[in-house]
Scaffold this motif. Structure first.
Motif, mmCIF file in Angstrom:
data_model
loop_
_atom_site.group_PDB
_atom_site.id
_atom_site.type_symbol
_atom_site.label_atom_id
_atom_site.label_comp_id
_atom_site.label_asym_id
_atom_site.label_seq_id
_atom_site.Cartn_x
_atom_site.Cartn_y
_atom_site.Cartn_z
ATOM 1 N N GLY A 66 -36.643 -49.379 -24.643
ATOM 2 C CA GLY A 66 -37.303 -49.369 -25.598
ATOM 3 C C GLY A 66 -38.293 -48.011 -25.856
ATOM 4 N N GLU A 67 -38.428 -47.299 -24.711
ATOM 5 C CA GLU A 67 -39.310 -46.175 -25.082
ATOM 6 C C GLU A 67 -39.372 -45.403 -26.278
ATOM 7 O OE1 GLU A 67 -38.484 -45.735 -20.448
ATOM 8 O OE2 GLU A 67 -37.358 -46.232 -22.133
ATOM 9 N N LEU A 68 -38.053 -44.997 -26.541
ATOM 10 C CA LEU A 68 -38.058 -44.036 -27.796
ATOM 11 C C LEU A 68 -38.292 -44.837 -29.053
ATOM 12 C CD1 LEU A 68 -35.223 -41.765 -28.512
ATOM 13 C CD2 LEU A 68 -35.955 -43.148 -30.186
ATOM 14 N N VAL A 69 -38.019 -46.023 -29.165
ATOM 15 C CA VAL A 69 -38.360 -46.912 -30.465
ATOM 16 C C VAL A 69 -39.869 -47.094 -30.392
ATOM 17 C CG1 VAL A 69 -38.363 -49.282 -31.244
ATOM 18 C CG2 VAL A 69 -36.054 -47.782 -30.663
ATOM 19 N N CYS A 70 -40.559 -47.279 -29.572
ATOM 20 C CA CYS A 70 -41.983 -47.639 -29.562
ATOM 21 C C CYS A 70 -42.803 -46.294 -29.713
ATOM 22 C CB CYS A 70 -42.243 -48.011 -28.077
ATOM 23 S SG CYS A 70 -41.944 -49.842 -27.964
ATOM 24 N N GLU A 71 -42.120 -45.122 -29.181
ATOM 25 C CA GLU A 71 -42.944 -44.060 -29.516
ATOM 26 C C GLU A 71 -42.869 -43.492 -30.945
ATOM 27 O OE1 GLU A 71 -45.170 -40.229 -28.822
ATOM 28 O OE2 GLU A 71 -45.011 -42.281 -27.622
ATOM 29 N N ALA A 72 -41.404 -43.624 -31.557
ATOM 30 C CA ALA A 72 -41.158 -43.406 -32.878
ATOM 31 C C ALA A 72 -42.079 -44.344 -33.669
ATOM 32 C CB ALA A 72 -39.870 -43.699 -33.244
ATOM 33 N N ALA A 77 -42.859 -44.020 -37.722
ATOM 34 C CA ALA A 77 -41.592 -44.098 -38.108
ATOM 35 C C ALA A 77 -41.384 -45.728 -38.213
ATOM 36 C CB ALA A 77 -40.553 -43.666 -37.273
ATOM 37 N N ARG A 78 -40.248 -46.144 -38.988
ATOM 38 C CA ARG A 78 -39.842 -47.532 -38.908
ATOM 39 C C ARG A 78 -38.610 -47.373 -38.200
ATOM 40 N NH1 ARG A 78 -38.692 -52.068 -38.333
ATOM 41 N NH2 ARG A 78 -38.830 -53.939 -39.771
ATOM 42 N N ALA A 79 -38.757 -48.131 -36.890
ATOM 43 C CA ALA A 79 -37.794 -47.720 -35.908
ATOM 44 C C ALA A 79 -37.103 -48.992 -35.440
ATOM 45 C CB ALA A 79 -38.610 -47.185 -34.683
ATOM 46 N N LEU A 91 -36.791 -56.074 -21.924
ATOM 47 C CA LEU A 91 -37.688 -54.955 -21.551
ATOM 48 C C LEU A 91 -38.283 -54.112 -22.711
ATOM 49 C CD1 LEU A 91 -35.765 -53.633 -18.447
ATOM 50 C CD2 LEU A 91 -37.892 -54.490 -18.340
ATOM 51 N N SER A 92 -37.694 -54.046 -23.732
ATOM 52 C CA SER A 92 -38.187 -53.348 -25.041
ATOM 53 C C SER A 92 -39.244 -54.137 -25.630
ATOM 54 C CB SER A 92 -36.926 -53.041 -25.803
ATOM 55 O OG SER A 92 -35.955 -52.098 -25.445
ATOM 56 N N LEU A 93 -38.981 -55.506 -25.687
ATOM 57 C CA LEU A 93 -39.962 -56.422 -26.397
ATOM 58 C C LEU A 93 -41.236 -56.232 -25.344
ATOM 59 C CD1 LEU A 93 -37.859 -59.357 -27.099
ATOM 60 C CD2 LEU A 93 -38.995 -57.542 -28.833
ATOM 61 N N GLU A 94 -41.232 -56.224 -24.132
ATOM 62 C CA GLU A 94 -42.432 -56.148 -23.184
ATOM 63 C C GLU A 94 -43.181 -54.744 -23.743
ATOM 64 O OE1 GLU A 94 -41.396 -56.339 -19.137
ATOM 65 O OE2 GLU A 94 -40.264 -58.203 -19.389
ATOM 66 N N ARG A 95 -42.172 -53.677 -23.734
ATOM 67 C CA ARG A 95 -42.824 -52.395 -24.043
ATOM 68 C C ARG A 95 -43.437 -52.448 -25.435
ATOM 69 N NH1 ARG A 95 -43.069 -47.191 -21.335
ATOM 70 N NH2 ARG A 95 -43.594 -45.531 -22.879
ATOM 71 N N ARG A 96 -42.747 -53.001 -26.434
ATOM 72 C CA ARG A 96 -43.530 -53.225 -27.769
ATOM 73 C C ARG A 96 -44.839 -53.895 -27.848
ATOM 74 N NH1 ARG A 96 -40.637 -56.290 -32.645
ATOM 75 N NH2 ARG A 96 -41.091 -58.144 -31.069
ATOM 76 N N SER A 97 -45.021 -54.764 -26.719
ATOM 77 C CA SER A 97 -46.247 -55.838 -26.842
ATOM 78 C C SER A 97 -47.620 -54.768 -26.430
ATOM 79 C CB SER A 97 -46.160 -56.790 -25.739
ATOM 80 O OG SER A 97 -46.099 -56.326 -24.466
ATOM 81 N N LEU A 98 -47.209 -53.592 -25.838
ATOM 82 C CA LEU A 98 -48.310 -52.689 -25.360
ATOM 83 C C LEU A 98 -48.809 -51.838 -26.420
ATOM 84 C CD1 LEU A 98 -46.874 -51.255 -21.965
ATOM 85 C CD2 LEU A 98 -48.242 -53.331 -22.353
ATOM 86 N N LEU A 99 -48.387 -51.830 -27.638
ATOM 87 C CA LEU A 99 -48.559 -50.992 -28.863
ATOM 88 C C LEU A 99 -49.776 -51.669 -29.438
ATOM 89 C CD1 LEU A 99 -45.031 -50.169 -30.240
ATOM 90 C CD2 LEU A 99 -46.524 -48.789 -28.755
ATOM 91 N N ARG A 106 -44.158 -51.859 -36.791
ATOM 92 C CA ARG A 106 -42.931 -51.001 -37.246
ATOM 93 C C ARG A 106 -41.788 -50.802 -36.291
ATOM 94 N NH1 ARG A 106 -47.513 -47.532 -38.994
ATOM 95 N NH2 ARG A 106 -47.387 -46.568 -36.856
ATOM 96 N N ALA A 107 -41.791 -51.406 -35.184
ATOM 97 C CA ALA A 107 -40.729 -51.451 -34.024
ATOM 98 C C ALA A 107 -39.929 -52.659 -34.225
ATOM 99 C CB ALA A 107 -41.281 -51.071 -32.693
ATOM 100 N N GLU A 108 -38.742 -52.664 -34.035
ATOM 101 C CA GLU A 108 -37.894 -53.719 -34.160
ATOM 102 C C GLU A 108 -36.626 -53.707 -32.875
ATOM 103 O OE1 GLU A 108 -34.812 -55.993 -37.272
ATOM 104 O OE2 GLU A 108 -35.923 -54.617 -37.895
#
Length: 475
Positions: A66-72, A77-79, A91-99, A106-108
């Motif tokens: 999920g790094e790219l989506v979270c950085e976008a 961006a709406r990613a 793992l992507s949801l864990e990454r998103r929780s840090l934003l 904006r991340a899904e």
């Protein structure tokens, strides 16, 4: 089941893409726990190739951690990220929780298969495909690329990274290994492959096969060689050698991976090529209101109306006698009404974009029409024009009613700037190449000639893109 289907190899099982794989072997795993600002170099470069992402819709196919989506999302961006491995989504949801909360909204992420994207046509401005190509069999790639073409908006970008580069393993690495042994007295490993490669890499690519595969799917492609090294600190001479080896054309043999930037290829007869080029120049964002004035064959109206969340209004003088000036809504959702192009029945700053094909050169008061078009455009809104070119000296395949006036690229630019527009792009299509008069084949090859100084000015059709600035137009 058909015989062809029975011969297809089964997809790589999503069960192989475990949390252990993503956090111990998949490149960049050492950065994963260091905060949302830390991303692998290959993802950083892919995002840089996409340009400004603020307000744009982004899809990441095979989102991994999920790094790219979270950085976008952090960049505005709406990613949306999709992956068919449950561990990747977790793992992507864990990454998103840090934003922070705004970027997080904006991340899904969705558990989904790339071969059947559950999104409307024309949903995304940019689609990323980072380290996924080599994991899909050729038939899966064909199905995925058809879906990518469908969900991309006009002018959208498809950005691919794949590794390893098979030319590197076949030609480059044996030479590097021999040179290290002879010159540096250093023995390099016989193989650089990871423990998962033999099982998961079912479709590794060379520069030529990647170019050919994307081209066959309907893309215009640029493939560049890339190498991203982690955990090494080369000295000055090693950096110099790497810079030389990694530059094209030798980089295609000595770089470990490949990056490609692709866009949908325009093809067909004159109306199809012109319509596609105008749609690329308009690039209406999702949620945009687009006004078409005197819209030629109606092809552009139908193309734009098929995009996700795009409202198309067609103001056409021909509709006035049939519809008595009333708004008619077509099955495609196009709102069509009869209207004078120089006196439009819309409030100020109502539209995000406006396109007019062969309209300005037929109006009695071109300046008055431009003032009216500027009035109904929002500040920063896009205006795209097609007009006949006075510099064209070739054969006219369908001579029609002579226009009231003719423009050159320079005179059309000057007229737009006089009326308060900032001209961003002027080019022309269909130069006189002395083709047979009855030629009705694919004219997409003309797009390669746009940048040539003489041919880029003397094509049969001028295409211009401008934006409305905030100052008052001159009288």
């Amino acid at each position: 089941m058909t015989e062809k289907s029975r011969r297809r190899p089964a997809p790589v099982s999503p069960d192989l893409y475990t949390r252990e794989y993503f956090t111990t072997d998949c490149e960049g795993y050492h950065l994963f726990g260091e905060g949302p600002e830390r991303i692998p170099d290959r993802i950083r470069e892919a995002l840089a190739l996409a340009g400004d992402l603020s307000g744009r819709w982004v899809l990441d196919i095979g989102c991994g951690r999920g790094e790219l989506v979270c950085e976008a999302a952090r960049r505005g961006a709406r990613a949306v990220g999709i992956d068919y491995a449950q561990a990747a989504i977790e793992l992507s949801l864990e990454r998103r929780s840090l934003l922070d909360e705004e970027a997080r909204s904006r991340a899904e992420f969705r558990l989904a298969d790339a071969k059947g994207l559950d999104f409307p046509d024309g949903s995304f401005d940019v689609v990323f495909f980072i380290d996924v190509y080599e994991h899909l069999h050729p038939y899966e790639i064909e199905e995925t690329l058809r879906e990518v073409l469908r969900v991309l908006r006009p002018g959208g970008s498809f950005i691919v990274h794949t590794g390893p580069n098979t030319w590197f393993y076949r030609f480059g690495y044996p030479l590097v290994r021999a040179a290290a042994r002879l010159l540096l007295r250093r023995e390099l490993p016989e193989s650089l492959r990871g423990q998962y490669d033999d099982v998961m890499h079912v479709n590794e690519q060379s520069p030529w096969s990647l170019y050919r595969g994307l081209g066959a799917a309907g893309f215009r492609v640029r493939v560049v060689p890339r190498s991203f090294f982690v955990g090494i600190s080369p000295n000055r001479w090693e950096r110099l050698a790497m810079r030389i080896l990694f530059a094209p054309p030798q980089g295609y043999f000595f770089c470990t991976s490949l990056m490609a930037v692709a866009r949908p290829r325009l093809h067909g007869r004159e109306a199809e090529v012109r319509t596609g080029r105008l749609a690329e120049m308009l690039r209406p964002p999702r949620g945009a209101r687009v006004l078409l004035v005197g819209e030629a064959e109606g092809k552009l109206a139908r193309l734009l109306a098929g995009l996700a969340e795009t409202e198309v209004t067609w103001a056409d003088t021909a509709a006035r006698s049939n519809g008595k000036g009333e708004v008619n809504v077509s099955p495609q959702g196009i709102r069509r009404l009869g209207a004078d192009p120089a006196a439009l029945p819309f409030p100020p700053a109502h539209f995000d974009a406006l396109a007019a094909q062969f309209t300005l050169d037929r109006l009695e008061d071109a300046r008055g029409a431009l003032r009216e078009w500027r009035r109904v455009l929002k500040p920063g809104g896009t205006l795209v024009l097609a007009a006949r070119n006075a510099l064209f000296r070739g054969f006219e395949p369908r001579p029609g009613t002579p226009p009231r006036r003719s423009f050159t690229p320079a005179s059309l630019r000057a007229l737009l700037e006089e009326q308060g527009f900032r001209v961003k792009e002027v080019t022309s299509l269909f130069p006189d190449l002395k083709l047979p008069a009855l030629y009705r084949g694919d004219l997409g090859f003309f797009l390669f000639l746009e940048k040539m100084p003489r041919l880029g000015e003397r094509g049969r059709v001028i295409l211009l893109r401008a934006v409305r600035d905030g100052r008052e137009a001159e009288g």
